[in-house]
Design an enzyme around this catalytic site. Structure first.
Site, PDB file in Angstrom:
ATOM      1  N   HIS A   1     -38.443  -5.082   5.328  1.00  0.00           N
ATOM      2  CA  HIS A   1     -38.450  -4.418   6.634  1.00  0.00           C
ATOM      3  C   HIS A   1     -39.478  -3.295   6.627  1.00  0.00           C
ATOM      4  O   HIS A   1     -39.546  -2.508   5.686  1.00  0.00           O
ATOM      5  CB  HIS A   1     -37.072  -3.834   6.940  1.00  0.00           C
TER       6      HIS A   1
ATOM      7  N   MET B   1     -33.673  -5.938  -0.676  1.00  0.00           N
ATOM      8  CA  MET B   1     -34.235  -5.831   0.653  1.00  0.00           C
ATOM      9  C   MET B   1     -35.073  -4.554   0.731  1.00  0.00           C
ATOM     10  O   MET B   1     -34.541  -3.472   0.919  1.00  0.00           O
ATOM     11  CB  MET B   1     -33.118  -5.809   1.695  1.00  0.00           C
ATOM     12  N   PRO B   2     -36.387  -4.654   0.569  1.00  0.00           N
ATOM     13  CA  PRO B   2     -37.237  -3.478   0.694  1.00  0.00           C
ATOM     14  C   PRO B   2     -37.261  -2.948   2.117  1.00  0.00           C
ATOM     15  O   PRO B   2     -37.228  -3.718   3.090  1.00  0.00           O
ATOM     16  CB  PRO B   2     -38.615  -3.986   0.295  1.00  0.00           C
ATOM     17  N   TYR B   3     -37.315  -1.636   2.215  1.00  0.00           N
ATOM     18  CA  TYR B   3     -37.432  -0.946   3.494  1.00  0.00           C
ATOM     19  C   TYR B   3     -38.603   0.006   3.360  1.00  0.00           C
ATOM     20  O   TYR B   3     -38.601   0.893   2.511  1.00  0.00           O
ATOM     21  CB  TYR B   3     -36.149  -0.184   3.809  1.00  0.00           C
TER      22      TYR B   3
ATOM     23  N   LYS C   1     -41.209  -9.178  -4.116  1.00  0.00           N
ATOM     24  CA  LYS C   1     -40.112  -9.205  -3.143  1.00  0.00           C
ATOM     25  C   LYS C   1     -40.342 -10.305  -2.114  1.00  0.00           C
ATOM     26  O   LYS C   1     -41.466 -10.751  -1.874  1.00  0.00           O
ATOM     27  CB  LYS C   1     -39.980  -7.856  -2.441  1.00  0.00           C
TER      28      LYS C   1
END
Length: 64
Positions: free
Chosen positions: A41, A1-3, A35
């Site tokens: 996010h 989950m990239p932020y 991704k």
């Protein structure tokens, strides 16, 4: 989950520009890191211009 956290000054940034930043940053991690955009996010933090500094000095915007 990239932020992804994008920090910008609070001057002269439109909702459309913020939307474009979110879309563009998401697309970059999809293309470069492979991704899932549904789990990516992006947060934009607007920093008051008087709390911004550059070159060792408080930045107060362009001189008019």
């Amino acid at each position: 989950m990239p932020y992804i956290n994008i920090k910008i000054t609070d001057k002269q940034v439109t909702q459309e520009q913020k939307s474009q930043l979110i879309e563009g940053a998401t697309q970059l991690v999809v293309e470069i890191l492979n991704k899932n955009p549904k789990t990516t996010h992006v947060v934009i933090e607007e920093i008051p211009i008087e709390n911004w500094g550059v070159n060792g000095k408080q930045y107060l915007g362009p001189k008019t």
